[in-house]
Motif scaffolding. Structure first.
Motif, PDB file in Angstrom:
ATOM      1  N   PRO A 169      31.795  35.849  56.813  1.00 52.47           N
ATOM      2  CA  PRO A 169      31.101  34.677  56.245  1.00 52.47           C
ATOM      3  C   PRO A 169      31.268  34.515  54.733  1.00 52.47           C
ATOM      4  O   PRO A 169      30.825  33.503  54.186  1.00 52.47           O
ATOM      5  N   LEU A 170      31.898  35.461  54.057  1.00 51.67           N
ATOM      6  CA  LEU A 170      32.010  35.378  52.598  1.00 51.67           C
ATOM      7  C   LEU A 170      33.045  34.326  52.207  1.00 51.67           C
ATOM      8  O   LEU A 170      34.041  34.116  52.921  1.00 51.67           O
ATOM      9  N   PRO A 171      32.874  33.663  51.056  1.00 49.14           N
ATOM     10  CA  PRO A 171      33.838  32.632  50.637  1.00 49.14           C
ATOM     11  C   PRO A 171      35.167  33.243  50.206  1.00 49.14           C
ATOM     12  O   PRO A 171      35.230  34.409  49.793  1.00 49.14           O
ATOM     13  N   VAL A 172      36.225  32.449  50.278  1.00 48.37           N
ATOM     14  CA  VAL A 172      37.555  32.938  49.919  1.00 48.37           C
ATOM     15  C   VAL A 172      37.650  33.273  48.432  1.00 48.37           C
ATOM     16  O   VAL A 172      38.559  33.995  48.015  1.00 48.37           O
ATOM     17  N   GLN A 173      36.716  32.771  47.620  1.00 52.87           N
ATOM     18  CA  GLN A 173      36.728  33.123  46.204  1.00 52.87           C
ATOM     19  C   GLN A 173      36.509  34.616  45.988  1.00 52.87           C
ATOM     20  O   GLN A 173      36.819  35.140  44.913  1.00 52.87           O
ATOM     21  N   ALA A 174      35.996  35.320  47.000  1.00 52.28           N
ATOM     22  CA  ALA A 174      35.791  36.768  46.876  1.00 52.28           C
ATOM     23  C   ALA A 174      37.103  37.522  46.722  1.00 52.28           C
ATOM     24  O   ALA A 174      37.108  38.669  46.264  1.00 52.28           O
ATOM     25  N   LEU A 175      38.232  36.890  47.060  1.00 58.98           N
ATOM     26  CA  LEU A 175      39.538  37.525  46.903  1.00 58.98           C
ATOM     27  C   LEU A 175      39.992  37.574  45.452  1.00 58.98           C
ATOM     28  O   LEU A 175      40.953  38.251  45.120  1.00 58.98           O
ATOM     29  N   ARG A 176      39.317  36.820  44.568  1.00 61.23           N
ATOM     30  CA  ARG A 176      39.615  36.799  43.130  1.00 61.23           C
ATOM     31  C   ARG A 176      41.041  36.344  42.855  1.00 61.23           C
ATOM     32  O   ARG A 176      41.735  36.888  41.994  1.00 61.23           O
ATOM     33  N   ASP A 177      41.479  35.370  43.585  1.00 64.20           N
ATOM     34  CA  ASP A 177      42.761  34.720  43.334  1.00 64.20           C
ATOM     35  C   ASP A 177      42.487  33.223  43.321  1.00 64.20           C
ATOM     36  O   ASP A 177      42.414  32.584  44.370  1.00 64.20           O
ATOM     37  N   GLU A 178      42.313  32.677  42.129  1.00 63.51           N
ATOM     38  CA  GLU A 178      41.882  31.286  42.006  1.00 63.51           C
ATOM     39  C   GLU A 178      42.882  30.319  42.629  1.00 63.51           C
ATOM     40  O   GLU A 178      42.496  29.347  43.283  1.00 63.51           O
ATOM     41  N   GLN A 179      44.170  30.579  42.429  1.00 67.60           N
ATOM     42  CA  GLN A 179      45.175  29.660  42.961  1.00 67.60           C
ATOM     43  C   GLN A 179      45.150  29.639  44.485  1.00 67.60           C
ATOM     44  O   GLN A 179      45.143  28.569  45.112  1.00 67.60           O
ATOM     45  N   LEU A 180      45.114  30.832  45.102  1.00 73.92           N
ATOM     46  CA  LEU A 180      45.081  30.893  46.560  1.00 73.92           C
ATOM     47  C   LEU A 180      43.770  30.329  47.099  1.00 73.92           C
ATOM     48  O   LEU A 180      43.769  29.578  48.083  1.00 73.92           O
TER      49      LEU A 180
END
Length: 511
Positions: A169-180
């Protein structure tokens, strides 16, 4: 099956603010770098201040906002005593970045009788030392453990094997890759679970090795024990001093060439260093060793910084030790840098082609070009054209790539994205056979004589096409023409082939 690597992640929220302002609570404050907010207090966030905002926008949200310049070096210095505190009670703590450290859970959990008990005991020690805001996450791997520590509870334990469920359920921003993250959001993929549900092969084709690694993290694959490529002993570099050097700055300055030598050896091997051990030998023969992790990979400046930090920590420990227990910490006579974990350089260079390169990469590639000659290192650019060979333009490193044909113009018959990662120049002959063992043909209407069953000695799993392609039909020789097929074999290789003049040729291969 390999057991999950259980780790504790100790996270200190808003550490740059703690380093700059001391213990909370803090007045509304923001730290800025390059005119952008890199950290802000909870009181500032209540008024709409966010990380990444421009300084003027943040001040527009809160006129009374206190703005300070961010000092990363101070973050490191202030966190060293905290790391020493952790190591006294949990040996083997590894610094990921100031404000975040990880520890293998197995030994600590056995000593305290369980992971939750160990986390509670460690959290109590840290809180008693004055760091009440600290959080601990326990999970399979550092990535999941860090996100668990970001929860609202002081301690969060993710059960073994449940990483994917926790991350979903966590947002994709948790990957710390702003472009992706921005691209995935525009595509409607907003959570790690939705990203993990995408096909791994398609993600690798679209986003490359880095995208594949982030996709694995989103799926909870960080829970597997890493099997790093064993470092080559020749990557180790050492330097000796005569006479001994006493100051941390002196040693750091003298070790710069050694750090550069380590990076050159890594570049020559096509790898980057993600974990390093630094051995310091003093004039009494005592060796002080410490391992350091990096969230991505070390460069020469990072290695020099770790040497300085290690010396400053040793000096601080000697100064604080009681007189009857103080050990004689002499000057440094030798420094040895030992890469203990390496990874393929391709996983850490998303900007190599098609975007701006960083200074470190430019420096390394320029050195390689000096050894191989002007055209020994080239960069690739996309040009217009119908055939893959026409679309690939190779330019010597350092020169501006100029596409001879505009890729924006329409090119009827050209292949849509994604294009094959490997292009055969010239096209290589290949066999495409039917189930009866005969070569597959194409008639004047563009129909196959039989379904493809074998290619290059392998069985065909799937195929698509054919698609006609022709250019310069007005030329005297009739121009270049043929029919394309995309074929996937049972070895999980995807081919782009074409038939011309009754023969089959491999134009490219997907990876």
């Amino acid at each position: 099956m390999t057991s999950p690597l259980r780790v504790f992640a100790l996270w200190f929220p808003d550490w740059p603010l703690r380093a700059a302002l001391g213990p909370p609570p803090h007045p509304p404050t923001a730290l800025v770098h390059a005119n952008a907010v890199v950290a802000c207090t909870a009181s500032a966030r209540e008024h709409g201040v966010r990380i990444g905002q421009r300084r003027r926008e943040a001040q527009g949200r809160l006129a009374a906002l206190r703005v300070l310049l961010h000092d990363p070096a101070k973050d490191d210095r202030v966190f060293l005593p905290v790391l020493r505190l952790i190591e006294r009670h949990a040996p083997g703590a590894t610094l990921l970045r100031p404000g975040l450290a990880v520890i293998r859970a197995r030994g600590l959990a056995r000593y305290h009788g369980g992971e939750a008990e160990a986390a509670s005991a460690l959290l109590g020690i840290i809180t008693e030392a004055g760091y009440a805001e600290a959080r601990i996450g326990v999970a399979d791997g550092p990535f999941t453990a860090e996100l668990a520590a970001h929860g609202s509870e002081p301690c969060t334990v993710v059960p073994a094997g449940r990483s994917a469920e926790f991350l979903a359920p966590l947002p994709v921003q948790a990957l710390r890759d702003e472009q992706l993250a921005g691209l995935l959001t525009r595509l409607g993929v907003r959570t790690l679970g939705a990203f993990a549900a995408l096909d791994a092969i398609e993600v690798r084709d679209r986003f490359g090795e880095r995208g594949a690694r982030l996709h694995a993290l989103a799926a909870g694959a960080d829970s597997r024990v890493p099997a790093p490529r064993p470092p080559d002993p020749e990557l180790v570099r050492a330097v000796e001093f005569e006479p001994a050097l006493a100051g941390a700055d002196q040693v750091a300055f003298a070790v710069r060439q050694t750090a550069d030598a380590v990076l050159l050896a890594l570049d020559a091997a096509g790898v980057v260093c993600t974990e390093v051990r630094i051995d310091l030998t003093d004039d009494n023969g005592q060796v002080y060793s410490r391992s350091w992790l990096h969230p991505t990979c070390f460069d020469a400046a990072d290695l020099v910084d770790r040497v300085r930090w290690q010396l400053e920590a040793l000096a601080a420990e000697s100064a604080k030790a009681p007189v009857d227990e103080a050990r004689a910490f002499g000057g440094i006579v030798a420094v040895r840098i030992v890469p203990t974990a390496v990874d393929d350089a391709a996983h850490h260079q998303p900007g190599l082609f098609g975007s701006a390169t960083d200074e470190r990469l430019h420096h390394a590639v320029s050195r390689v070009q000096t050894m191989l000659g002007h055209e020994g290192v080239v960069t690739a650019a996309i040009a217009g054209g119908r055939w893959l060979a026409d679309r690939q333009v190779l330019t010597p490193w350092g020169e501006r790539a100029v596409a001879p044909r505009d890729p924006v113009r329409p090119w009827p018959g050209s292949l849509p994205d994604p294009v094959p990662a490997e292009v055969f120049l010239p096209p290589r002959p290949i066999g495409v056979e039917s189930a009866a063992g005969e070569s597959v043909g194409i008639d004047g209407r563009g129909s196959l004589s039989a379904a493809p069953a074998r290619i290059d000695g392998a069985r065909v799993q799937a195929w698509a096409g054919p698609w006609p392609i022709a250019e310069r039909r007005w030329a005297a020789d009739g121009g270049k023409k043929g029919h394309r097929l995309q074929i996937v074999d049972d070895r999980e290789r995807a081919w782009l082939v074409f038939c011309a003049g009754g023969r089959w040729w491999a134009e490219g291969r997907y990876r």
